[in-house]
Design a protein around this motif. Structure first.
Motif, short mmCIF file in Angstrom:
data_model
loop_
_atom_site.label_atom_id
_atom_site.label_comp_id
_atom_site.label_asym_id
_atom_site.label_seq_id
_atom_site.Cartn_x
_atom_site.Cartn_y
_atom_site.Cartn_z
N TYR A 54 19.69 6.47 32.04
CA TYR A 54 19.31 7.14 30.79
C TYR A 54 19.76 8.60 30.80
N HIS A 189 15.24 0.67 18.85
CA HIS A 189 16.23 1.01 19.87
C HIS A 189 15.61 1.73 21.06
N ALA A 192 14.20 -1.32 23.19
CA ALA A 192 15.30 -2.22 23.53
C ALA A 192 16.38 -1.48 24.31
N GLY A 193 16.59 -0.20 23.97
CA GLY A 193 17.62 0.57 24.65
C GLY A 193 17.34 0.77 26.12
N HIS A 196 17.82 -2.50 27.80
CA HIS A 196 19.26 -2.78 27.80
C HIS A 196 19.94 -2.07 28.97
N HIS A 200 21.70 -4.59 31.52
CA HIS A 200 23.00 -4.53 30.84
C HIS A 200 23.88 -5.71 31.24
N GLY A 243 21.06 -6.26 24.10
CA GLY A 243 21.94 -5.12 23.86
C GLY A 243 22.21 -4.87 22.39
N ASP A 245 20.14 -5.34 20.01
CA ASP A 245 18.93 -4.71 19.48
C ASP A 245 18.84 -3.23 19.84
N ALA A 246 19.66 -2.78 20.79
CA ALA A 246 19.61 -1.37 21.21
C ALA A 246 20.39 -0.45 20.27
N MET A 333 24.69 3.98 23.19
CA MET A 333 23.79 3.01 23.80
C MET A 333 24.52 2.05 24.73
#
Length: 636
Positions: A54, A189, A192-193, A196, A200, A243, A245-246, A333
Motif C-alpha cells: 500500500y 475500493h 476491496a483494494g 486485492h 493480487h 481486483g 472491485d478495487a 490500484m
C-alpha cells in the motif's frame, strides 16, 4: 463525567460496533460474489504484505500525480488514523480525553484532504466518473466534521442538538464506509483494494527479477484440463473478481488507452466496471463515466452465469485492445486489465474460433507454415546472403544467436536488419542465425487468444534451440524478445535475451565500436524516440536506446508521452489484423505527438512500430531504426 457525556460515549460505542457488524456482514456478502469465481492459489501471508504494498507499490503509482498523492495521504491517512483511534477509545470503552484530542487532529487532516477532493470535483477531468462519486466529498466532509466535533469539542459542552448532529454525521460516514461500501458504493475500493493487494492475481508484480523488471508474462492455460479462457464472469479466478472491485473509477487507464483515444469501442475503465456488473448482476445503464466510443449506455447487461460476449460487452471491445499495458501502467490500484482481456479473447478463439479481420488467416499460417505471413522459412534470411552471415549448426558454439522474427520477411525492415548485422560484424561479435529453422515465436497467436497454437510453437522453438550451443540471444524485435525472455520459461525455455538497443549500447560503451559522434550544432535535425510498448512497459528497457542516441551525439526532443508512459503505435496485440474501426488511427495520433515537438526524425526500435508509423499518410517525420543510425555513424 456527567450523565449526558456518558450517554454520548456509549452511543458512539454502540455506533462503532454496529458499523463493525455491518462491515462484517457486508464484506461476507461481497466476498460471496468474489468466491463465485474459479479457484486461485493464494497465500494468507499476503495480508502481512499489505502495508508495504500500500505505502510503497501503490503509492509509487499514485505519486505520479502530486496533487492526488497529497490529497490521498491527507484524506485516507487522516481517516484511517482517526478511525483506528475511535476503535481503541470507543470500541474498548476507554473514553480517554487525550485519545479524543488525537481523533480530532487526524479528523482535521482528513478534512483538509477532503477539501482538495472537493476542489478537484468542482471541474472534474473527463476521465473521472460522476454520479455517486460527485457526492463523495460531501459525505466524507460530513464524517470528518463529525469526528472533529467528537475529538475537539468537550462532551460536557455538547447540547442535545449538537450531540444529535454529531451522531448523525458520524452515522452517515459510517454507513458510507461500511454498509454502503460493501453494497457496491464508491468506497468499496477501500476494502476491496486492500484485499486485492494481499491476494493480487499477479503476485510477481511485487517481486522483481534480477534486472529489476516486473515480469509481464501471461499465465498459460491448462489445455489438457479443458481450460479455454473466460466466457462468463464466474470463470474468472476469484482474486481477479476481487481486483475488479478495487477500481476507483479515476479513469487514468481511460486517458492512457490508445484505442479509446482513436475512438475504437474500448474504455478500460468501463470494461472493468462491466466485469463488476456481470459479477453482481445488472446492466450498464447507471455507469457514470465515459461509454465505449460509439456504443450508448444501457445496451448491455449480465449475470455471473451469463455469457460475457455479446451480453455484457461486444466482441469489438475485446479486439480493440493493443495489449500495450498503458492501462495497467497507469492504474493506481494495480488492476490487470490486459490479463482479463486476453482471458476473454482466449475463450472466443478457442471455444468459437471467432477472431475478426485477418486473424484467422494468420493463425492458420502459423499452424501450417510456422510464419504469420505464410512465407517459406527458407527465405527469411535471403536479405543477408551477401553479408556472409553464418547459420548455426549442431556442435558449433557461438556467443550470440541472432533472431529476427517476422521482420525478416519485410523489405523495409530488412534495411534495419542489414544495419544491425553490419554493426555486429564491425564489433567482431561471434554470431550466427537459425536460418530456415527459425519459426515464429507464437507471440501474435497468444495475443489473439490462440493459446493452443502458441504453446505448440513455443515447444517447437524450445526443441530447436536445445540442439544448439550459444550464450545469449539478440533480437531487434521486442515481441520476440518478450516471448523468449518472459513467456517461454513456463515451458522450460530459459535464455539470456537482449534487445538490439541494449546490446549495441553496450558495444559502444565498451569501445568495441567507435561511431562518429555528431555534434548537436552540426546535425540540424530534431530527433525524438518512440518507445515500443513491449520493450518499455513489458521489459522495462527505456534507458539503453536513449543512452545510445546520446553516445551518437544526436539531439533528443522527448514527446509528451515517453518512457514507461509512451503512447502505443497501434501495432501490438494483433490489432493490425483484427482492424477494429475508430474515428482515428492510433499511429496517426503518435505521429501527431512527434509533430508537436517538431521532430524531423522519429527513432524506432521495433518492426511493428516501423510499419505502423511509416504507414501514416501525408507529410510526416522520417522513421529510422536506431540500428540504421548507428550503422551510418560507423560508415562515416
Amino acid at each position: 463525567m456527567d450523565a449526558s457525556a456518558s450517554s454520548l460515549n456509549h452511543i458512539i460505542t454502540v455506533l462503532f460496533w454496529l458499523s463493525a457488524a455491518g462491515l462484517s456482514v457486508g464484506l461476507a456478502r461481497r466476498a460471496a460474489l468474489w468466491r463465485a469465481g474459479r479457484e486461485a492459489s493464494v497465500s494468507w501471508l499476503g495480508l502481512l504484505a499489505i502495508p508495504k504494498r500500500y505505502f510503497v507499490d501503490l503509492h509509487h503509482v499514485v505519486a505520479r500525480d502530486p496533487y492526488i498523492a497529497r490529497t490521498h495521504v491527507a484524506t485516507a491517512g487522516g481517516a484511517i488514523a482517526a478511525m483506528a483511534l475511535v476503535a481503541v477509545n470507543y470500541g474498548l470503552m476507554l473514553y480517554a480525553s487525550a485519545l479524543n484530542t488525537a481523533i480530532g487532529l487526524f479528523a482535521l487532516v482528513m478534512l483538509v484532504g477532503v477539501l482538495f477532493v472537493w476542489h478537484r470535483r468542482r471541474a472534474p477531468p473527463a476521465r473521472l466518473s460522476r454520479g455517486a462519486w460527485m457526492r463523495l466529498p460531501w459525505v466524507l466532509a460530513a464524517f470528518a466534521i463529525g469526528l472533529l466535533a467528537l475529538g475537539l469539542v468537550p462532551l460536557q459542552l455538547m447540547s442535545g442538538l449538537s450531540a444529535l448532529v454529531t451522531v448523525l454525521l458520524l452515522g452517515l460516514g459510517a454507513w458510507t464506509l461500511t454498509v454502503g461500501a460493501t453494497r457496491g458504493g464508491p468506497m468499496k475500493h477501500a476494502l476491496a483494494g486492500l484485499l486485492h493487494l494481499a491476494f493480487h492475481p499477479r503476485q510477481e508484480r511485487f517481486r522483481q527479477d534480477g534486472k529489476g523488471t516486473p515480469t509481464t508474462a501471461l499465465k498459460p492455460l491448462q489445455l489438457e484440463q479443458g481450460e479455454l479462457g473466460v466466457g462468463k464472469p464466474v470463470e474468472f479466478r476469484w482474486n481477479q473478481l476481487l481486483g475488479f472491485d478495487a477500481c476507483v473509477q479515476c479513469g487514468k487507464c481511460e486517458a492512457a488507452c490508445p484505442a479509446f483515444a482513436a475512438g475504437q469501442p474500448l474504455n478500460p475503465k468501463k470494461l472493468i466496471q462491466d466485469m463488476v456488473t456481470g459479477m453482481a448482476g445488472g446492466s450498464d445503464a447507471n455507469f457514470a463515466g465515459s461509454p465505449y466510443p460509439g456504443i450508448p449506455l444501457g445496451r448491455h447487461q449480465g449475470r455471473p452465469q451469463d455469457a460475457i460476449v455479446p451480453g455484457l460487452i461486444s466482441s469489438d471491445t475485446l479486439w480493440s485492445c493493443t495489449t500495450c499495458r498503458a492501462c495497467v501502467q497507469e492504474c493506481p490500484m494495480l488492476i490487470e486489465h490486459v490479463d482479463a482481456i486476453v482471458d476473454m479473447r482466449r475463450h472466443q478463439t478457442l471455444q468459437f474460433g471467432e477472431v475478426p479481420g485477418k486473424g484467422p488467416e494468420v493463425l492458420a499460417n502459423l499452424r501450417e507454415t510456422g510464419s504469420a505471413g505464410g512465407f517459406d522459412l527458407g527465405v527469411r534470411y535471403n536479405w543477408a546472403i551477401d553479408l556472409g552471415v553464418r547459420q548455426i549448426g549442431p556442435g558449433q558454439a557461438v556467443d550470440v544467436l541472432l533472431m529476427v522474427g517476422e521482420g525478416g520477411f519485410d523489405m523495409r525492415y530488412q534495411r534495419t536488419l542489414r544495419a544491425l548485422v553490419k554493426v555486429l560484424q564491425a564489433a567482431e561479435v561471434d554470431f550466427a542465425v537459425l536460418g530456415a529453422l527459425e519459426t515464429d515465436t507464437g507471440d501474435v497467436a497468444r495475443r489473439l487468444g490462440d493459446e493452443a497454437t502458441f504453446q505448440g510453437m513455443a515447444r517447437q522453438m524450445i526443441s530447436q534451440l536445445s540442439a544448439f550451443t550459444f550464450k545469449r540471444i539478440v533480437t531487434a524485435d521486442p515481441h520476440v524478445m518478450h516471448c523468449l525472455r518472459n513467456e517461454y520459461p513456463a515451458f522450460g525455455g530459459c535464455y539470456e535475451v537482449f534487445h538490439h538497443t541494449t546490446f549495441m549500447a553496450a558495444l559502444v560503451s565498451s569501445g568495441k565500436i567507435k561511431p562518429k559522434v555528431t555534434s548537436t550544432a552540426d546535425s540540424g535535425q530534431r530527433f525524438t524516440y518512440h518507445d515500443p510498448c513491449y520493450l518499455g512497459r513489458y521489459n522495462g528497457e527505456i534507458e539503453a536506446p536513449r543512452e545510445l542516441l546520446k553516445l551518437l551525439g544526436l539531439p533528443l526532443h522527448e514527446m509528451e508521452r515517453n518512457g514507461m508512459r509512451g503512447r502505443c503505435c497501434g501495432g501490438g496485440g494483433g490489432a493490425p489484423l483484427t482492424d477494429i474501426p475508430g474515428k482515428l488511427r492510433i499511429p496517426d495520433i503518435r505521429i501527431h505527438d512527434a509533430r508537436a515537438v517538431r521532430a524531423d526524425t522519429v527513432v524506432v526500435a521495433c518492426p511493428n512500430c516501423t510499419a505502423m508509423l511509416e504507414g501514416v499518410v501525408g507529410p510526416r517525420p522520417e522513421i529510422r531504426d536506431i540500428a540504421e543510425l548507428l550503422a551510418a555513424a560507423l560508415e562515416n
